[in-house]
Write a protein that holds these residues in place. Sequence first.
Motif, PDB file in Angstrom:
ATOM      1  N   MET A   1      -8.376  16.282   0.438  1.00 31.41           N
ATOM      2  CA  MET A   1      -8.402  17.525   1.647  1.00 31.41           C
ATOM      3  C   MET A   1      -7.532  17.517   2.607  1.00 31.41           C
ATOM      4  O   MET A   1      -6.894  18.126   3.055  1.00 31.41           O
ATOM      5  CB  MET A   1      -9.883  17.514   2.378  1.00 31.41           C
ATOM      6  CG  MET A   1     -11.035  17.380   1.670  1.00 31.41           C
ATOM      7  SD  MET A   1     -11.312  18.975   0.789  1.00 31.41           S
ATOM      8  CE  MET A   1     -12.110  19.863   2.070  1.00 31.41           C
TER       9      MET A   1
ATOM     10  N   TYR B   1      -4.991  20.488   2.648  1.00 30.39           N
ATOM     11  CA  TYR B   1      -5.026  21.298   3.826  1.00 30.39           C
ATOM     12  C   TYR B   1      -4.443  20.710   5.268  1.00 30.39           C
ATOM     13  O   TYR B   1      -4.450  21.599   6.260  1.00 30.39           O
ATOM     14  CB  TYR B   1      -6.707  21.666   4.230  1.00 30.39           C
ATOM     15  CG  TYR B   1      -7.007  22.397   3.107  1.00 30.39           C
ATOM     16  CD1 TYR B   1      -6.714  23.988   3.104  1.00 30.39           C
ATOM     17  CD2 TYR B   1      -8.060  21.909   2.575  1.00 30.39           C
ATOM     18  CE1 TYR B   1      -7.464  24.451   1.968  1.00 30.39           C
ATOM     19  CE2 TYR B   1      -8.793  22.587   1.475  1.00 30.39           C
ATOM     20  CZ  TYR B   1      -8.311  24.053   1.328  1.00 30.39           C
ATOM     21  OH  TYR B   1      -9.114  24.748   0.265  1.00 30.39           O
TER      22      TYR B   1
ATOM     23  N   PHE C   1     -11.744  24.770   0.022  1.00 29.06           N
ATOM     24  CA  PHE C   1     -12.562  23.916  -1.030  1.00 29.06           C
ATOM     25  C   PHE C   1     -12.484  22.552  -0.743  1.00 29.06           C
ATOM     26  O   PHE C   1     -11.770  22.091  -0.131  1.00 29.06           O
ATOM     27  CB  PHE C   1     -11.326  24.141  -2.389  1.00 29.06           C
ATOM     28  CG  PHE C   1     -11.523  25.517  -3.121  1.00 29.06           C
ATOM     29  CD1 PHE C   1     -12.181  25.208  -4.419  1.00 29.06           C
ATOM     30  CD2 PHE C   1     -10.704  26.476  -2.616  1.00 29.06           C
ATOM     31  CE1 PHE C   1     -12.336  26.386  -5.186  1.00 29.06           C
ATOM     32  CE2 PHE C   1     -11.084  27.672  -3.625  1.00 29.06           C
ATOM     33  CZ  PHE C   1     -11.722  27.655  -4.695  1.00 29.06           C
ATOM     34  N   LYS C   2     -13.608  22.207  -1.529  1.00 31.17           N
ATOM     35  CA  LYS C   2     -13.913  20.667  -1.203  1.00 31.17           C
ATOM     36  C   LYS C   2     -13.333  20.204  -2.305  1.00 31.17           C
ATOM     37  O   LYS C   2     -13.802  20.466  -3.516  1.00 31.17           O
ATOM     38  CB  LYS C   2     -15.579  20.562  -1.117  1.00 31.17           C
ATOM     39  CG  LYS C   2     -15.768  19.477  -0.237  1.00 31.17           C
ATOM     40  CD  LYS C   2     -17.486  19.393  -0.171  1.00 31.17           C
ATOM     41  CE  LYS C   2     -17.984  18.585   0.858  1.00 31.17           C
ATOM     42  NZ  LYS C   2     -19.171  18.966   1.346  1.00 31.17           N
ATOM     43  N   VAL C   3     -12.446  19.275  -2.269  1.00 31.83           N
ATOM     44  CA  VAL C   3     -11.782  18.384  -3.489  1.00 31.83           C
ATOM     45  C   VAL C   3     -12.037  17.084  -3.357  1.00 31.83           C
ATOM     46  O   VAL C   3     -11.581  16.542  -2.434  1.00 31.83           O
ATOM     47  CB  VAL C   3     -10.313  18.950  -3.750  1.00 31.83           C
ATOM     48  CG1 VAL C   3      -9.890  18.228  -4.657  1.00 31.83           C
ATOM     49  CG2 VAL C   3     -10.063  20.366  -3.527  1.00 31.83           C
TER      50      VAL C   3
ATOM     51  N   VAL D   1     -12.364  13.108  -5.644  1.00 31.28           N
ATOM     52  CA  VAL D   1     -12.136  12.519  -6.863  1.00 31.28           C
ATOM     53  C   VAL D   1     -13.587  12.007  -7.551  1.00 31.28           C
ATOM     54  O   VAL D   1     -14.314  11.515  -6.767  1.00 31.28           O
ATOM     55  CB  VAL D   1     -11.214  11.240  -6.662  1.00 31.28           C
ATOM     56  CG1 VAL D   1     -11.047  10.547  -8.027  1.00 31.28           C
ATOM     57  CG2 VAL D   1      -9.842  11.839  -6.177  1.00 31.28           C
TER      58      VAL D   1
ATOM     59  N   LEU E   1     -10.955  15.533 -10.789  1.00 32.89           N
ATOM     60  CA  LEU E   1     -11.296  15.920  -9.336  1.00 32.89           C
ATOM     61  C   LEU E   1     -12.391  16.925  -9.366  1.00 32.89           C
ATOM     62  O   LEU E   1     -12.448  17.656 -10.559  1.00 32.89           O
ATOM     63  CB  LEU E   1      -9.895  17.010  -8.801  1.00 32.89           C
ATOM     64  CG  LEU E   1      -8.908  15.880  -8.662  1.00 32.89           C
ATOM     65  CD1 LEU E   1      -7.586  16.831  -8.278  1.00 32.89           C
ATOM     66  CD2 LEU E   1      -9.103  14.976  -7.608  1.00 32.89           C
TER      67      LEU E   1
END
Lengths: 142, 356
Positions: free
Chosen positions: A11, A15, B328-330, B332, B339
Amino acid sequence: AKRFRRRANFMDIIYGPLLRGADDRSGGAGGGGGGGGGDSEDEFFKPAKRGAGAGRAAKGGGGEGDLDVEESSKWFADLTLEEEAGEEAAGERGPAARCTALHDWDDPEVRRRIRNKFVTGDWSKRGEDDEEGEGEAGADGA
Amino acid sequence: MLRFRGSRYFRQRLVCSTLSGRAIRIDDIRALDERPGLREFEASLLRLLEKITNGCTIEINETGTSLRYKPGFIVGGTITHDCGTARSIGYFLEALVCLAPFGKKALAATLRGITNAEEDLSVDLIRTVTLPNLKHFGIDEENLELKIAKRGAPPEGGGEVIFKCPVVKQLRPIQLLDEGKIKRIRGVAYVTRMSPQAANRMVDSARALLNKFIPDVYIYTDHYKGNDSGRSPGFALSLVAESTTGTLLCAEKVGEAGSMPEDIGTAAARLLMEEIMKGGCVDTSAQGTMLLLMALGPEDVSKIRLGKLSPYTVELLRHIRQFFSVTFKVKVDPESDTLLASCLGAGFTNMSRRVM
């Protein structure tokens, strides 16, 4: 593969540059370490030479700092094998640098790692991620 | 108005702007270059946007280094566009694929130019991978079509494709999490204005690697001649790996002047193996389109499993946040080193269906 896991906060990579506020994100972008930063003071009044030749190199993804990098959704890989170098560099740089890490498909060890992605591989639940668990006996990948 | 600098991710910015209806201004487009300003293919993309929308305004300064773009409504309809030879048709098609479903009328676009080039997704892969991927979003597959009428190899092009895309009112959220196991590999090896033998040589060298992993490999060889073969000799191999859950991963390599068909075949096969190694339910080149359409979905959670993010995708995620306020929530997935990207859709609906 382990290094990939260690890299925790996607994140922030994605971002972070936005949150730091600048619309001109040339400085902070995650993968900008390698190829970027072309706009130094020395180059003032000198046209930057990013003609046909430099374009392709920039596309590889290293130069996130380049304001005029060519756009392509494709993944560009230098097909010379540089897995080791790529993996090491990836520890320091962003996911961009990682893209150049390629595998040697003639190496039985590499082949073994991908084998279970296919229907011809191992279907047991553990089959996915058993790089360490599987003994040498089962490691016959060639 | 959103402001940007530089020519990078020009297409992403224009597509996001058109979809979101937010005007943009881009400054310093190749300001330091020997040839400053917009390139021919970027101007061509602007002309294409003009054709499929209504009421957009485009202002460019004298040197071409600054652009102000106020998007109009997406109309669609029947259009013809010459894509030029600087970038291939894929560059334009990738933009159209995201825009066309939100038009007022179904799109029927005839595009002329280069069909297969190293820089962009080829029309073969858009046909065999990108379009089938759209069905997850509820875009009517029956009316989705890409017909390759003529091949056009670089540098002269001369190819022609016809792209048809229906409209949707709203997309469906997707849950693409199970990548399955690769069960077969398909491909297209094409040759224009050269000995058809080159196709077989590409196929043989690709199979040499692929068959070590899976027996079910079939590569279609296509030889174009005469009127359908464009203006330049060329050859390319595109490969698609299909999994038990129906996910598609693709890779391709385009022959350049002086390259050997064997090398192209091996390179394409290796690239495909790399995509398979990365895991994920879509390959690198499809990430952008999938994520953008996920962000445009209804106010519901969409999830997708991806391999490694490309710089292009990372930049698109930033643009999606800027234009649509979708984050977006990314994270692992340690199980498989892939991902998981999820988002809450922007609740985007087709503008032309809205009461005006």
